[in-house]
Design an enzyme around this catalytic site. Sequence first.
Site, PDB file in Angstrom:
ATOM      1  N   SER A   1       5.072   0.122   0.105  1.00  0.00           N
ATOM      2  CA  SER A   1       5.602   1.044  -0.663  1.00  0.00           C
ATOM      3  C   SER A   1       6.770   0.362  -1.502  1.00  0.00           C
ATOM      4  CB  SER A   1       6.136   2.244   0.047  1.00  0.00           C
ATOM      5  OG  SER A   1       4.907   2.802   0.884  1.00  0.00           O
TER       6      SER A   1
ATOM      7  N   HIS B   1      -2.286   2.587   2.960  1.00  0.00           N
ATOM      8  CA  HIS B   1      -2.271   3.758   3.863  1.00  0.00           C
ATOM      9  C   HIS B   1      -3.470   4.469   3.841  1.00  0.00           C
ATOM     10  CE1 HIS B   1       2.483   3.357   2.857  1.00  0.00           C
ATOM     11  NE2 HIS B   1       2.227   3.041   4.187  1.00  0.00           N
TER      12      HIS B   1
ATOM     13  N   LYS C   1      15.639   3.692   6.086  1.00  0.00           N
ATOM     14  CA  LYS C   1      15.167   3.812   4.822  1.00  0.00           C
ATOM     15  C   LYS C   1      15.773   5.245   3.941  1.00  0.00           C
ATOM     16  CE  LYS C   1      10.759   1.659   5.536  1.00  0.00           C
ATOM     17  NZ  LYS C   1       9.350   1.818   5.706  1.00  0.00           N
TER      18      LYS C   1
ATOM     19  N   ARG D   1      -0.309  -5.287   8.968  1.00  0.00           N
ATOM     20  CA  ARG D   1      -0.419  -6.319   8.037  1.00  0.00           C
ATOM     21  C   ARG D   1      -0.144  -7.615   8.341  1.00  0.00           C
ATOM     22  NH1 ARG D   1       3.706  -3.288   3.794  1.00  0.00           N
ATOM     23  NH2 ARG D   1       4.688  -3.489   5.958  1.00  0.00           N
TER      24      ARG D   1
HETATM   25  O1  PNS Z   1       6.381   3.721   7.319  1.00  0.00           O
HETATM   26  P1  PNS Z   1       7.600   3.530   8.252  1.00  0.00           P
HETATM   27  O2  PNS Z   1       8.975   3.661   7.540  1.00  0.00           O
HETATM   28  O3  PNS Z   1       7.466   2.277   8.758  1.00  0.00           O
HETATM   29  O4  PNS Z   1       7.539   4.510   9.686  1.00  0.00           O
HETATM   30  C1  PNS Z   1       8.209   4.534  10.393  1.00  0.00           C
HETATM   31  C2  PNS Z   1       8.444   5.854  11.158  1.00  0.00           C
HETATM   32  C3  PNS Z   1       8.848   7.412  10.369  1.00  0.00           C
HETATM   33  C4  PNS Z   1       7.267   6.317  11.937  1.00  0.00           C
HETATM   34  C5  PNS Z   1       9.805   5.918  12.268  1.00  0.00           C
HETATM   35  O5  PNS Z   1      10.695   5.622  11.669  1.00  0.00           O
HETATM   36  C6  PNS Z   1       9.776   7.061  12.777  1.00  0.00           C
HETATM   37  O6  PNS Z   1       9.121   7.305  14.005  1.00  0.00           O
HETATM   38  N1  PNS Z   1      10.643   8.160  12.508  1.00  0.00           N
HETATM   39  C7  PNS Z   1      10.671   9.460  13.337  1.00  0.00           C
HETATM   40  C8  PNS Z   1      12.100   9.348  13.882  1.00  0.00           C
HETATM   41  C9  PNS Z   1      11.740   8.914  15.237  1.00  0.00           C
HETATM   42  O7  PNS Z   1      11.096   9.257  16.077  1.00  0.00           O
HETATM   43  N2  PNS Z   1      12.561   7.962  15.662  1.00  0.00           N
HETATM   44  C10 PNS Z   1      12.343   7.103  16.651  1.00  0.00           C
HETATM   45  C11 PNS Z   1      11.524   6.024  17.017  1.00  0.00           C
HETATM   46  S1  PNS Z   1      11.596   5.076  18.215  1.00  0.00           S
END
Ligand code: PNS
Length: 161
Positions: free
Chosen positions: A127, A14, A38, A89
């Site tokens: 993570s 990150h 998660k 990745r």
């Molecule tokens: O590090 P991650 O878990 O891959 O990040 C995913 C994240 C947090 C970017 C995604 O889950 C997200 O956008 N969360 C915010 C809520 C939201 O907007 N959800 C709709 C996504 S289409």
Amino acid sequence: MLFPGTFDPFTRGHRDIARRASKLCDKLVIAVMENAAKTPLFSPEERVELIKLSLKNDDLKNVEVMAWGGLLVDLYQQLGCCASVRGIRSESDFRYESEHALANRLLFAGYDAVLLPCRDDLSLISSSMVKEVGSYGGDISKMVPAEIIDKVKEKLLKGRT
Ligand code: PNS
């Protein structure tokens, strides 16, 4: 530019994306968000703190860190972002990120994403791997920035007791 993620916890992968993305834009906002799939171990406040500590020796003047509990596109519009940046990745990351970008574009037509291929020496770090290895007391020094190793270790070992 926005760098959204769960960051539970922030890894060396990150940090590399944050460093490189900060050179591609005027301002980079790293936003700790929720991922419905998660259950984070670290609180949003702890994750923000770990990111700030990880970057404190970088002196990146155009980087801000915050927590956001809503939809990504809402923050994106509120901040007037030009794009979100995400690290890639693997092929499966690419598929996931392409779908994530398309879903966000359905919510906000002006949404765009910049996908940065990660450094090959950091491509296996995640993570979840940090949490698994650290919870057994294993060596996480190659996975998380040196500035946060002790804090992450302490939390992971506490989680086992
Ligand atoms: O590090 P991650 O878990 O891959 O990040 C995913 C994240 C947090 C970017 C995604 O889950 C997200 O956008 N969360 C915010 C809520 C939201 O907007 N959800 C709709 C996504 S289409």
